[in-house]
Write a protein that holds these residues in place. Structure first.
Motif, PDB file in Angstrom:
ATOM      1  N   GLU A   1     -31.062 -46.960   5.171  1.00 43.46           N
ATOM      2  CA  GLU A   1     -29.603 -46.944   5.104  1.00 43.46           C
ATOM      3  C   GLU A   1     -29.115 -47.296   3.701  1.00 43.46           C
ATOM      4  O   GLU A   1     -28.144 -46.712   3.205  1.00 43.46           O
ATOM      5  CB  GLU A   1     -29.025 -47.928   6.121  1.00 43.46           C
ATOM      6  N   ARG A   2     -29.785 -48.236   3.071  1.00 44.91           N
ATOM      7  CA  ARG A   2     -29.362 -48.689   1.742  1.00 44.91           C
ATOM      8  C   ARG A   2     -29.679 -47.660   0.662  1.00 44.91           C
ATOM      9  O   ARG A   2     -28.884 -47.428  -0.258  1.00 44.91           O
ATOM     10  CB  ARG A   2     -30.055 -50.018   1.421  1.00 44.91           C
ATOM     11  N   LEU A   3     -30.841 -47.023   0.765  1.00 43.19           N
ATOM     12  CA  LEU A   3     -31.308 -46.123  -0.286  1.00 43.19           C
ATOM     13  C   LEU A   3     -30.955 -44.662  -0.030  1.00 43.19           C
ATOM     14  O   LEU A   3     -30.969 -43.855  -0.955  1.00 43.19           O
ATOM     15  CB  LEU A   3     -32.825 -46.252  -0.447  1.00 43.19           C
TER      16      LEU A   3
ATOM     17  N   ALA B   1     -46.469 -52.892  -5.627  1.00 47.05           N
ATOM     18  CA  ALA B   1     -46.132 -53.678  -4.437  1.00 47.05           C
ATOM     19  C   ALA B   1     -44.927 -54.587  -4.659  1.00 47.05           C
ATOM     20  O   ALA B   1     -44.730 -55.147  -5.737  1.00 47.05           O
ATOM     21  CB  ALA B   1     -47.334 -54.505  -4.012  1.00 47.05           C
ATOM     22  N   VAL B   2     -44.128 -54.699  -3.600  1.00 44.78           N
ATOM     23  CA  VAL B   2     -43.029 -55.661  -3.545  1.00 44.78           C
ATOM     24  C   VAL B   2     -43.179 -56.417  -2.232  1.00 44.78           C
ATOM     25  O   VAL B   2     -43.310 -55.804  -1.169  1.00 44.78           O
ATOM     26  CB  VAL B   2     -41.652 -54.974  -3.594  1.00 44.78           C
ATOM     27  N   THR B   3     -43.183 -57.742  -2.298  1.00 47.02           N
ATOM     28  CA  THR B   3     -43.387 -58.559  -1.103  1.00 47.02           C
ATOM     29  C   THR B   3     -42.050 -59.019  -0.531  1.00 47.02           C
ATOM     30  O   THR B   3     -41.173 -59.488  -1.265  1.00 47.02           O
ATOM     31  CB  THR B   3     -44.255 -59.787  -1.425  1.00 47.02           C
ATOM     32  N   PHE B   4     -41.913 -58.865   0.782  1.00 45.06           N
ATOM     33  CA  PHE B   4     -40.722 -59.324   1.492  1.00 45.06           C
ATOM     34  C   PHE B   4     -41.165 -60.302   2.579  1.00 45.06           C
ATOM     35  O   PHE B   4     -41.959 -59.943   3.457  1.00 45.06           O
ATOM     36  CB  PHE B   4     -39.981 -58.152   2.136  1.00 45.06           C
TER      37      PHE B   4
ATOM     38  N   ALA C   1     -30.174 -58.898   2.678  1.00 49.66           N
ATOM     39  CA  ALA C   1     -29.736 -59.320   1.344  1.00 49.66           C
ATOM     40  C   ALA C   1     -30.866 -59.164   0.330  1.00 49.66           C
ATOM     41  O   ALA C   1     -30.641 -58.753  -0.817  1.00 49.66           O
ATOM     42  CB  ALA C   1     -29.253 -60.765   1.390  1.00 49.66           C
ATOM     43  N   THR C   2     -32.087 -59.483   0.753  1.00 52.33           N
ATOM     44  CA  THR C   2     -33.240 -59.347  -0.138  1.00 52.33           C
ATOM     45  C   THR C   2     -33.491 -57.882  -0.480  1.00 52.33           C
ATOM     46  O   THR C   2     -33.760 -57.540  -1.639  1.00 52.33           O
ATOM     47  CB  THR C   2     -34.494 -59.951   0.520  1.00 52.33           C
ATOM     48  N   VAL C   3     -33.408 -57.023   0.527  1.00 49.87           N
ATOM     49  CA  VAL C   3     -33.607 -55.591   0.296  1.00 49.87           C
ATOM     50  C   VAL C   3     -32.517 -55.054  -0.628  1.00 49.87           C
ATOM     51  O   VAL C   3     -32.787 -54.267  -1.547  1.00 49.87           O
ATOM     52  CB  VAL C   3     -33.617 -54.816   1.631  1.00 49.87           C
ATOM     53  N   ASP C   4     -31.292 -55.492  -0.409  1.00 52.64           N
ATOM     54  CA  ASP C   4     -30.183 -55.025  -1.240  1.00 52.64           C
ATOM     55  C   ASP C   4     -30.373 -55.447  -2.695  1.00 52.64           C
ATOM     56  O   ASP C   4     -30.151 -54.654  -3.621  1.00 52.64           O
ATOM     57  CB  ASP C   4     -28.867 -55.578  -0.699  1.00 52.64           C
ATOM     58  N   LYS C   5     -30.800 -56.679  -2.890  1.00 60.85           N
ATOM     59  CA  LYS C   5     -31.039 -57.167  -4.253  1.00 60.85           C
ATOM     60  C   LYS C   5     -32.153 -56.373  -4.920  1.00 60.85           C
ATOM     61  O   LYS C   5     -32.050 -55.982  -6.086  1.00 60.85           O
ATOM     62  CB  LYS C   5     -31.390 -58.653  -4.211  1.00 60.85           C
TER      63      LYS C   5
ATOM     64  N   SER D   1     -31.092 -52.868  -5.884  1.00 65.73           N
ATOM     65  CA  SER D   1     -30.167 -52.837  -7.022  1.00 65.73           C
ATOM     66  C   SER D   1     -30.842 -53.149  -8.347  1.00 65.73           C
ATOM     67  O   SER D   1     -30.261 -52.906  -9.410  1.00 65.73           O
ATOM     68  CB  SER D   1     -29.034 -53.850  -6.797  1.00 65.73           C
ATOM     69  N   SER D   2     -32.068 -53.679  -8.288  1.00 69.86           N
ATOM     70  CA  SER D   2     -32.690 -54.159  -9.524  1.00 69.86           C
ATOM     71  C   SER D   2     -34.009 -53.482  -9.880  1.00 69.86           C
ATOM     72  O   SER D   2     -34.407 -53.484 -11.049  1.00 69.86           O
ATOM     73  CB  SER D   2     -32.931 -55.669  -9.428  1.00 69.86           C
ATOM     74  N   ASP D   3     -34.694 -52.890  -8.898  1.00 63.95           N
ATOM     75  CA  ASP D   3     -35.993 -52.274  -9.170  1.00 63.95           C
ATOM     76  C   ASP D   3     -35.791 -50.986  -9.964  1.00 63.95           C
ATOM     77  O   ASP D   3     -35.133 -50.050  -9.500  1.00 63.95           O
ATOM     78  CB  ASP D   3     -36.719 -51.983  -7.855  1.00 63.95           C
ATOM     79  N   ALA D   4     -36.355 -50.932 -11.149  1.00 64.73           N
ATOM     80  CA  ALA D   4     -36.152 -49.782 -12.036  1.00 64.73           C
ATOM     81  C   ALA D   4     -36.660 -48.484 -11.423  1.00 64.73           C
ATOM     82  O   ALA D   4     -36.166 -47.400 -11.741  1.00 64.73           O
ATOM     83  CB  ALA D   4     -36.839 -50.028 -13.376  1.00 64.73           C
TER      84      ALA D   4
END
Length: 530
Positions: free
Chosen positions: A363-365, A501-504, A515-519, A522-525
């Motif tokens: 939904e976010r992407l 890898a990105v850890t959640f 909120a973590t996914v949104d951040k 918005s920041s991952d190049a």
């Protein structure tokens, strides 16, 4: 300025005015008018009278044609809304003194059950009352509706590339005379050129989808203004009766209208949720190859309708309609603009929240998810919620079945990426080779690649699995025994994978995960293009 009315329309207006006169019907009558019909609202009833018009794409110009299309409207809409569509009634007498139900008929009306305007999904969406559950219900019901429809005959003209192209070209031809501003005409030309290129690229797939039975007698006009919430369930109504060509369409063209409408109304999260829920229910992921064309086509349909309304309204309302027309034109252009897709795979044990993450991220992407639990069962002819009765590591969860499942996910991801859509593959990916196959795919497609690794405490994992099994509302069949087996067999991320890898950490707080996914988004190049 409003379009001058023909003698037939003037006679119809007399009839409508008479029907709306105080005391004529048992209840006070309210009149609503669209560009092609009048709707009389009286008590619990509604009567829809078609205007004597020939607009090219519809022809209600004679009484016989209006009778036929009233009957068709009843037949077609009872498929999805039998509780709303009651019958076709005659109107006898004279235009000055009409008789509802009288003979011989001087006019016909579709008799419907009345519902409040406030119950329609476009109004509810504007008021913030449409929930994710409503979107999921709608997607599921439309997927079932499409699955039950017979396909168009192979020798019919419906769904053939020529018919698809003709409908698109007709939109441009009918809209052009309504545009005068140079900027509007320039944008129309850009959209027309981009649409032609997309059509040419998709033409082989149009042919294949017709051969595969994807063209069916659909609703045809599935925007939010044609969906009402009854008993908290979305019910589509007012499907297209006036043109067989416009309703015998690819099912993806149908749902593209709903997706486009949600996008135009500024609700992209719900648009992507609806699209994903529909695809997951029906499995028609190959339709993504024609989705971009159909999104633009549907935006052009609404642009055309807005322009027609502008020609029927006074100056102030006409200006509003032309603003709407321009908005749809801009959206059509945006839908035809391809962007670099990305490939995201999840990673983690059962119960860690992979599907929750994937739902938030899609939904976010603005991405399409393919889910191993669903596709595994689809491979074996099972519904998503069916119990496979497989033992741990056996049946549909055996080694060969798992290999086939990941191969299926790989094929789907490749097709979706090739169509220009970002993909989230929702699976455990506990083995290095499984992850590496998708990393190689991303390199081949030249797509950014992300491994979304979900983590949770073992106690939390077991609690979630128990709760999920108790609800029996999820495709996953993993239990504590499966968790134990996979914990022992999992292969940790290798050093060469860590850069992707990105850890959640998912402790069960959905808002915190969102909120973590949104951040991150918005920041991952890799996602932002920076």
């Amino acid at each position: 300025m409003p379009v001058p009315r023909s003698p037939d329309l003037l006679r119809q207006q007399q009839l409508v005015d008479a029907l709306c006169a105080p005391g004529y019907l048992p209840h006070r009558t309210k009149l609503e008018e669209t560009h092609i019909s009048w709707v009389l609202l009286a008590g619990c009833d509604a009567y829809k009278i078609k205007k004597a018009l020939d607009l090219g794409f519809l022809d209600f110009s004679t009484l016989e044609k209006r009778q036929f299309y009233c009957t068709e409207e009843l037949r077609l809409n009872r498929r999805l809304a039998p509780e709303l569509y009651l019958d076709v009634v005659t109107i006898g007498g004279s235009p000055e003194q009409p008789v509802l139900g009288g003979e011989p008929a001087i006019e016909y009306a579709v008799h419907m059950s009345r519902f409040p305007r406030s119950a329609m999904m476009d109004s509810l969406l504007a008021d913030g009352q449409i929930t994710a559950a409503h979107i999921d219900k709608l997607a599921s019901s439309i997927a079932r509706f499409h699955a039950a429809l017979p396909p168009a005959a192979a020798d019919s003209p419906f769904g053939a590339p020529a018919a698809i192209q003709g409908a698109a070209l007709e939109n441009f031809a009918q809209l052009a005379p309504s545009l005068a501003a140079p900027a509007d005409l320039a944008l129309l030309e850009k959209v027309s050129a981009a649409s032609a290129l997309e059509f040419a690229a998709s033409e082989p797939l149009f042919r294949q989808r017709k051969a595969d039975g994807c063209v069916r007698e659909c609703h045809g006009d599935l925007h939010l203004g044609n969906i009402v919430l009854l008993d908290d369930t979305p019910v589509p109504f007012d499907g297209i009766e006036f043109s067989a060509t416009l309703r015998w369409i690819d099912a993806i063209s149908e749902i593209a209208f709903t997706v486009m409408d949600l996008l135009q109304r500024g609700r992209p999260q719900l648009a992507w949720r609806f699209l994903n829920a529909y695809l997951e229910n029906g499995g028609d992921y190959s339709g993504a190859g024609v989705l971009r064309f159909y999104l633009a086509y549907r935006a052009m349909v609404r642009a055309k309708v807005a322009a027609i309304r502008a020609n029927q309204e006074d100056a102030a309302q006409a200006q509003q309609e032309m603003m709407s027309c321009r908005s749809y034109l801009a959206l059509a252009h945006d839908c035809l603009t391809r962007r670099r897709p990305m490939l995201i795979i999840t990673h983690g044990l059962p119960g860690c929240g992979k599907s929750t993450f994937a739902q938030i991220a899609l939904e976010r992407l603005g991405a399409i998810r393919v889910r191993s639990d669903v596709e595994r069962k689809r491979l074996f002819g099972l519904d998503a919620l069916a119990d496979s009765r497989s033992q741990t590591g056996a049946g549909i969860y055996g080694e060969e079945a798992t290999r086939r499942t990941y191969a299926r996910l790989h094929d789907l991801a490749r097709g979706l990426l090739a169509a220009g859509f970002s993909v989230i593959v929702d699976a455990a990916f506990l083995r290095y080779t499984e992850r590496e196959n998708f990393c190689v795919l991303a390199r081949e497609i030249k797509a950014p690649f992300v491994i979304a690794s979900l983590q949770a405490d073992e106690k939390v994992l077991k609690e979630r699995l128990a709760q999920r099994l108790a609800r029996a509302a999820d495709a996953s069949e993993a239990n504590a025994a499966v968790l134990q087996t996979l914990q022992a067999a999992q292969e940790p991320l290798q050093e060469g994978e860590l850069a992707a890898a990105v850890t959640f950490v998912n402790d069960g707080d959905a808002d915190a995960l969102r909120a973590t996914v949104d951040k991150w988004a918005s920041s991952d190049a890799r996602l932002t293009g920076r």
